[in-house]
Motif scaffolding. Structure first.
Motif, PDB file in Angstrom:
ATOM      1  N   UNK A 105      31.407 -18.032  53.130  1.00 53.23           N
ATOM      2  CA  UNK A 105      31.305 -19.490  53.010  1.00 53.23           C
ATOM      3  C   UNK A 105      30.544 -20.044  54.211  1.00 53.23           C
ATOM      4  N   UNK A 106      29.605 -20.967  53.936  1.00 49.98           N
ATOM      5  CA  UNK A 106      28.765 -21.556  54.976  1.00 49.98           C
ATOM      6  C   UNK A 106      28.948 -23.069  55.013  1.00 49.98           C
ATOM      7  N   UNK A 107      28.614 -23.684  56.155  1.00 45.52           N
ATOM      8  CA  UNK A 107      28.787 -25.115  56.355  1.00 45.52           C
ATOM      9  C   UNK A 107      27.742 -25.969  55.646  1.00 45.52           C
ATOM     10  N   UNK A 108      26.811 -25.379  54.980  1.00 47.44           N
ATOM     11  CA  UNK A 108      25.792 -26.125  54.247  1.00 47.44           C
ATOM     12  C   UNK A 108      25.194 -25.240  53.177  1.00 47.44           C
ATOM     13  N   UNK A 109      24.403 -25.823  52.276  1.00 46.11           N
ATOM     14  CA  UNK A 109      23.790 -25.028  51.214  1.00 46.11           C
ATOM     15  C   UNK A 109      22.859 -23.951  51.771  1.00 46.11           C
ATOM     16  N   UNK A 110      22.790 -22.826  51.071  1.00 48.63           N
ATOM     17  CA  UNK A 110      21.918 -21.712  51.455  1.00 48.63           C
ATOM     18  C   UNK A 110      20.597 -21.797  50.706  1.00 48.63           C
ATOM     19  N   UNK A 111      19.572 -21.233  51.309  1.00 47.71           N
ATOM     20  CA  UNK A 111      18.283 -21.133  50.646  1.00 47.71           C
ATOM     21  C   UNK A 111      18.329 -19.891  49.759  1.00 47.71           C
ATOM     22  N   UNK A 112      18.628 -20.087  48.493  1.00 49.90           N
ATOM     23  CA  UNK A 112      18.791 -18.983  47.554  1.00 49.90           C
ATOM     24  C   UNK A 112      17.526 -18.188  47.306  1.00 49.90           C
ATOM     25  N   UNK A 113      16.369 -18.770  47.583  1.00 49.03           N
ATOM     26  CA  UNK A 113      15.104 -18.057  47.365  1.00 49.03           C
ATOM     27  C   UNK A 113      14.865 -16.974  48.416  1.00 49.03           C
ATOM     28  N   UNK A 114      15.517 -17.092  49.572  1.00 45.05           N
ATOM     29  CA  UNK A 114      15.312 -16.088  50.618  1.00 45.05           C
ATOM     30  C   UNK A 114      16.378 -15.002  50.603  1.00 45.05           C
ATOM     31  N   UNK A 115      17.369 -15.131  49.734  1.00 43.10           N
ATOM     32  CA  UNK A 115      18.425 -14.131  49.608  1.00 43.10           C
ATOM     33  C   UNK A 115      18.294 -13.470  48.244  1.00 43.10           C
ATOM     34  N   UNK A 116      17.853 -12.215  48.241  1.00 44.76           N
ATOM     35  CA  UNK A 116      17.597 -11.504  47.000  1.00 44.76           C
ATOM     36  C   UNK A 116      18.810 -10.682  46.578  1.00 44.76           C
ATOM     37  N   UNK A 117      19.042 -10.606  45.290  1.00 41.95           N
ATOM     38  CA  UNK A 117      20.133  -9.785  44.769  1.00 41.95           C
ATOM     39  C   UNK A 117      19.929  -8.346  45.231  1.00 41.95           C
TER      40      UNK A 117
END
Length: 186
Positions: A105-117
């Motif tokens: 869990x993070x304090x703000x939204x994550x950049x989902x485009x930089x985190x690959x499955x």
């Protein structure tokens, strides 16, 4: 002439070897500093986090694994991770079956485009309680939540594709948080 040739060749390989050793520490900096790891349990078996989370609540731990899913809410980001043991460089070792799933869990939204499955990640966070069940296909998952807080406590490892393309292979890559409205990029 033959003696000086071998001496210069030996000197060349010595310099080459020493330059390689220096380059390794420059190109692969430590994931987290000793100061960041102060008070962090770095030797907990990943399966114990899932199995014994009640005894670990409030404890800061070092965890790692592979990205399963990124989900953002308005004020928080969540990263579902398949847990794996870490090697001496704090890199998740995928040679064994995962020890379970956790939710970072993070304090703000994550950049989902930089985190690959499937991408490897390592994080420092505080063990929290089990989260309410999350739908996963036809069954419900109950996930241990690890409160990472700042994106500075998440390290992403470059994928094989990124390494061959030269992206992220020489830096301690970090996905960062999504920019906040009115505050510009982070």
């Amino acid at each position: 002439m033959s003696g000086s040739f071998w001496l210069s060749r030996k000197r060349f390989w010595t310099v080459f070897f020493l330059a390689g050793l220096c380059g390794c520490s420059i190109l692969n900096p430590p994931v987290f500093t000793s100061q960041e790891l102060q008070g962090v349990a770095t030797d907990i078996d990943p399966s114990a986090i899932v199995r014994d989370y009640r005894e670990l609540v409030g404890q800061k731990v070092l965890v790692g694994g592979t990205v399963d899913q990124v989900k953002n809410e308005s004020d928080r980001g969540f990263l579902r991770v398949n847990l794996f043991p870490l090697n001496d460089d704090m890199r998740p070792v995928k040679s064994m079956a995962p020890s379970g799933l956790i939710l970072l869990r993070f304090d703000g939204p994550l950049n989902g485009y930089s985190l690959l499955s499937g991408q490897r990640v390592t994080a420092i966070g505080k063990v929290m309680a089990m989260r309410r069940p999350v739908e996963d296909g036809d069954h419900l998952l109950r996930l241990v939540v690890i409160d990472v807080g700042s994106e500075n406590h998440l390290h992403t490892w470059p994928t094989r594709d990124q390494q061959t393309q030269g992206i992220g292979s020489t830096t301690n890559s970090n996905p960062g948080m999504m920019p906040s409205p009115g505050f510009g990029p982070h």
